[in-house]
Design a protein around this motif. Structure first.
Motif, PDB file in Angstrom:
ATOM      1  N   GLY A  95      69.216   7.621  75.282  1.00  0.00           N
ATOM      2  CA  GLY A  95      69.936   6.456  75.809  1.00  0.00           C
ATOM      3  C   GLY A  95      69.294   5.142  75.363  1.00  0.00           C
ATOM      4  N   GLY A  96      70.101   4.105  75.306  1.00  0.00           N
ATOM      5  CA  GLY A  96      69.597   2.784  74.961  1.00  0.00           C
ATOM      6  C   GLY A  96      68.478   2.376  75.908  1.00  0.00           C
ATOM      7  N   MET A  97      67.403   1.825  75.361  1.00  0.00           N
ATOM      8  CA  MET A  97      66.279   1.391  76.212  1.00  0.00           C
ATOM      9  C   MET A  97      65.738   0.077  75.681  1.00  0.00           C
ATOM     10  N   HIS A  98      65.713  -0.896  76.589  1.00  0.00           N
ATOM     11  CA  HIS A  98      65.269  -2.241  76.236  1.00  0.00           C
ATOM     12  C   HIS A  98      63.832  -2.216  75.702  1.00  0.00           C
ATOM     13  N   ASN A 124      73.573   0.806  71.542  1.00  0.00           N
ATOM     14  CA  ASN A 124      73.874   0.566  72.961  1.00  0.00           C
ATOM     15  C   ASN A 124      74.244  -0.898  73.175  1.00  0.00           C
ATOM     16  N   THR A 150      74.882  -3.231  76.473  1.00  0.00           N
ATOM     17  CA  THR A 150      74.787  -3.255  77.937  1.00  0.00           C
ATOM     18  C   THR A 150      75.428  -4.527  78.477  1.00  0.00           C
ATOM     19  N   ASP A 189      75.121   9.182  84.938  1.00  0.00           N
ATOM     20  CA  ASP A 189      73.735   8.812  85.220  1.00  0.00           C
ATOM     21  C   ASP A 189      73.463   8.951  86.721  1.00  0.00           C
ATOM     22  N   GLY A 231      69.659  11.168  83.496  1.00  0.00           N
ATOM     23  CA  GLY A 231      68.837  10.915  84.683  1.00  0.00           C
ATOM     24  C   GLY A 231      68.104  12.172  85.095  1.00  0.00           C
ATOM     25  N   ASN A 252      71.460  13.311  78.240  1.00  0.00           N
ATOM     26  CA  ASN A 252      70.954  12.027  77.771  1.00  0.00           C
ATOM     27  C   ASN A 252      69.579  11.827  78.408  1.00  0.00           C
ATOM     28  N   GLY A 272      66.163   9.152  78.755  1.00  0.00           N
ATOM     29  CA  GLY A 272      65.550   7.860  78.491  1.00  0.00           C
ATOM     30  C   GLY A 272      64.046   7.992  78.564  1.00  0.00           C
ATOM     31  N   THR A 273      63.534   8.011  79.806  1.00  0.00           N
ATOM     32  CA  THR A 273      62.088   8.007  80.054  1.00  0.00           C
ATOM     33  C   THR A 273      61.334   9.041  79.201  1.00  0.00           C
ATOM     34  N   ILE A 317      60.305   8.039  75.767  1.00  0.00           N
ATOM     35  CA  ILE A 317      59.282   6.992  75.591  1.00  0.00           C
ATOM     36  C   ILE A 317      57.911   7.632  75.345  1.00  0.00           C
ATOM     37  N   SER A 367      61.685  -0.258  83.680  1.00  0.00           N
ATOM     38  CA  SER A 367      62.476   0.908  84.062  1.00  0.00           C
ATOM     39  C   SER A 367      61.731   2.198  83.790  1.00  0.00           C
ATOM     40  N   GLY A 425      62.188   6.587  85.088  1.00  0.00           N
ATOM     41  CA  GLY A 425      62.859   7.561  85.941  1.00  0.00           C
ATOM     42  C   GLY A 425      61.871   8.415  86.715  1.00  0.00           C
TER      43      GLY A 425
HETATM   44  C1  LIG Z   1      62.408   1.492  79.745  1.00  0.00           C
HETATM   45  C2  LIG Z   1      63.882   1.741  79.897  1.00  0.00           C
HETATM   46  C3  LIG Z   1      64.770   0.764  79.471  1.00  0.00           C
HETATM   47  C4  LIG Z   1      66.156   0.982  79.583  1.00  0.00           C
HETATM   48  N1  LIG Z   1      67.013   0.028  79.110  1.00  0.00           N
HETATM   49  C5  LIG Z   1      68.349   0.279  79.124  1.00  0.00           C
HETATM   50  C6  LIG Z   1      69.259  -0.647  78.540  1.00  0.00           C
HETATM   51  O1  LIG Z   1      68.872  -1.702  78.033  1.00  0.00           O
HETATM   52  N2  LIG Z   1      70.576  -0.337  78.577  1.00  0.00           N
HETATM   53  C7  LIG Z   1      71.039   0.839  79.124  1.00  0.00           C
HETATM   54  O2  LIG Z   1      72.239   1.086  79.096  1.00  0.00           O
HETATM   55  N3  LIG Z   1      70.205   1.725  79.695  1.00  0.00           N
HETATM   56  C8  LIG Z   1      68.874   1.475  79.693  1.00  0.00           C
HETATM   57  N4  LIG Z   1      68.018   2.404  80.229  1.00  0.00           N
HETATM   58  C9  LIG Z   1      68.561   3.660  80.810  1.00  0.00           C
HETATM   59  C10 LIG Z   1      68.539   4.834  79.804  1.00  0.00           C
HETATM   60  O3  LIG Z   1      69.397   4.617  78.729  1.00  0.00           O
HETATM   61  C11 LIG Z   1      68.965   6.150  80.476  1.00  0.00           C
HETATM   62  O4  LIG Z   1      70.272   6.039  80.967  1.00  0.00           O
HETATM   63  C12 LIG Z   1      68.041   6.544  81.605  1.00  0.00           C
HETATM   64  O5  LIG Z   1      66.710   6.325  81.234  1.00  0.00           O
HETATM   65  C13 LIG Z   1      68.243   8.005  81.959  1.00  0.00           C
HETATM   66  O6  LIG Z   1      67.365   8.385  82.972  1.00  0.00           O
HETATM   67  P1  LIG Z   1      65.924   9.065  82.692  1.00  0.00           P
HETATM   68  O7  LIG Z   1      65.014   7.931  82.445  1.00  0.00           O
HETATM   69  O8  LIG Z   1      65.649   9.811  83.936  1.00  0.00           O
HETATM   70  O9  LIG Z   1      66.057   9.949  81.475  1.00  0.00           O
HETATM   71  C14 LIG Z   1      66.637   2.201  80.156  1.00  0.00           C
HETATM   72  C15 LIG Z   1      65.721   3.161  80.607  1.00  0.00           C
HETATM   73  C16 LIG Z   1      64.361   2.956  80.480  1.00  0.00           C
HETATM   74  C17 LIG Z   1      63.429   4.017  80.969  1.00  0.00           C
END
Ligand SMILES: Cc1cc2nc3c(=O)[nH]c(=O)nc-3n(C[C@H](O)[C@H](O)[C@H](O)COP(=O)(O)O)c2cc1C
Length: 327
Positions: free
Chosen positions: A18-21, A70, A72, A142, A176, A196, A198-199, A202, A286, A288
């Motif tokens: 997933g997109g992550m800032h 991504n 947002t 999510d 999630g 999907n 995110g965390t 990383i 952010s 999870g």
């Molecule tokens: C550090 C970080 C930054 C994130 N930034 C964005 C973002 O800019 N746009 C977005 O749609 N989701 C963002 N997310 C959410 C992730 O794309 C994803 O939906 C989410 O991390 C899924 O949950 P998980 O962390 O339990 O895998 C971010 C997540 C993290 C951990």
């Protein structure tokens, strides 16, 4: 493994990053796509549409496999040139867009005309159904566990995913709390077509973030996240730190009358300091609950191969064993 998601996006494994800032740079997206998943560049991390165009070019130099961008749509301190970002995506030849936040309907005609497939990230069944109705090709569902913005309904994935499966005809992925082969099999069992993460991504060698961030995720437990900005109805799940404690204290003392301006100094502009410089207390970031399941920092390919190996073993050995035990 073939699912509707691998078919839709032309990828080998049903795993999306997933997109992550300030994480979703070309290096991250390319590593995931090269490993057979779907990597995603975070559009708004790039300060301008021109910068996004060049990030897309950089990613294409690193992989010939499909990757996405991504976009947002959330409240932001600086107004963004969304038409410019959409143009950069279309002109850059990107064929997959992950939208998130507000309803993306306004942008769908231009994206669809360019042959782009859209996966919209939703935190509720009603928003997922809406995404389907307006013509999105897929949904990322999510759950409340997720890092980032879980919405305001607080429904975890064990409830959200089967409900989404009951209502959606388009493919969807579970988002999630996803970390490993067990997550993927569970997601498939609950009706999703993939997952999907995110965390978890990383804490990989290729993630272009400071090592302090990766080590913080390895050290964190499932109890270490907090929800901030709840009174503003812009809830974000973040890793607890000194800045988060400050924000929560303000939320408590100011109560329902709190305005974004009251905390802007504590939250704005922190990501580069955290992700690039490794200053973990520079602000909320952010994360999870899945941090509790992160114990190592593998390469993206090691992670994805491990997930697929585990998932296949669970399906054929563990679950297959239960089925034959009954017959
Ligand atoms: C550090 C970080 C930054 C994130 N930034 C964005 C973002 O800019 N746009 C977005 O749609 N989701 C963002 N997310 C959410 C992730 O794309 C994803 O939906 C989410 O991390 C899924 O949950 P998980 O962390 O339990 O895998 C971010 C997540 C993290 C951990």
């Amino acid at each position: 493994m073939k699912t509707r998601i691998t078919e839709l996006f032309g990828i080998e494994h049903p795993i999306i990053q997933g997109g992550m800032h300030f994480v979703g740079f070309a290096e991250m997206a390319a590593a995931v796509s090269e490993a057979g998943g779907l990597g995603i560049i975070t559009g708004l991390t790039q300060p301008t549409p021109e910068a996004l165009a060049s990030e897309i070019r950089r990613c294409r130099e690193m992989t010939r496999k499909p990757f996405g961008v991504n976009l947002t749509f959330l409240p932001s301190v600086t107004p963004r040139d969304y038409p410019g970002y959409v143009r950069a995506i279309i002109d850059g030849g990107v064929k997959i867009v992950e939208t998130a936040g507000n309803n993306p309907q306004k942008w769908l005609p231009a994206l669809k005309e360019a042959g782009i497939r859209i996966i919209h990230k939703c935190t509720s069944v009603r928003h997922s159904v809406k995404a389907q109705t307006i013509g999105c090709d897929a949904v990322s569902v999510d759950g409340f566990e997720c890092g980032g913005h879980p919405g305001e309904d607080d429904v975890p994935n064990f409830i959200l995913l089967p409900l989404a499966a009951e209502k959606l005809q388009i493919p969807f992925v579970a988002s999630g709390g996803m970390a490993d082969g067990r997550s993927l099999v569970a997601a498939l069992a609950l009706g999703a077509d993939g997952m999907n993460m995110g965390t978890r991504f990383i804490a990989t060698r290729e993630a272009p973030v400071h090592d302090h961030v990766k080590q913080a995720l390895v050290a964190a437990s499932e109890l270490d996240t907090r929800l901030i900005m709840r009174p503003l109805r812009n809830t974000e799940r973040v890793l607890k730190n000194a800045a988060v404690e400050r924000v929560l204290a303000k939320e408590k003392s100011l109560g329902a009358g709190i305005k974004f301006d009251d905390i802007v100094g504590d939250v704005a502009g922190a990501y580069p300091k955290i992700m690039k410089e490794g200053n973990l207390d520079a602000g909320p970031w952010s994360c999870g609950m899945v941090a509790g399941l992160i114990h190592d920092v593998p390469s993206v390919k090691e992670l994805i191969d491990r997930i697929m190996r585990e998932a296949n073993e669970i399906i054929s050995a563990r679950l297959g064993g239960f089925a034959s035990a009954r017959s």
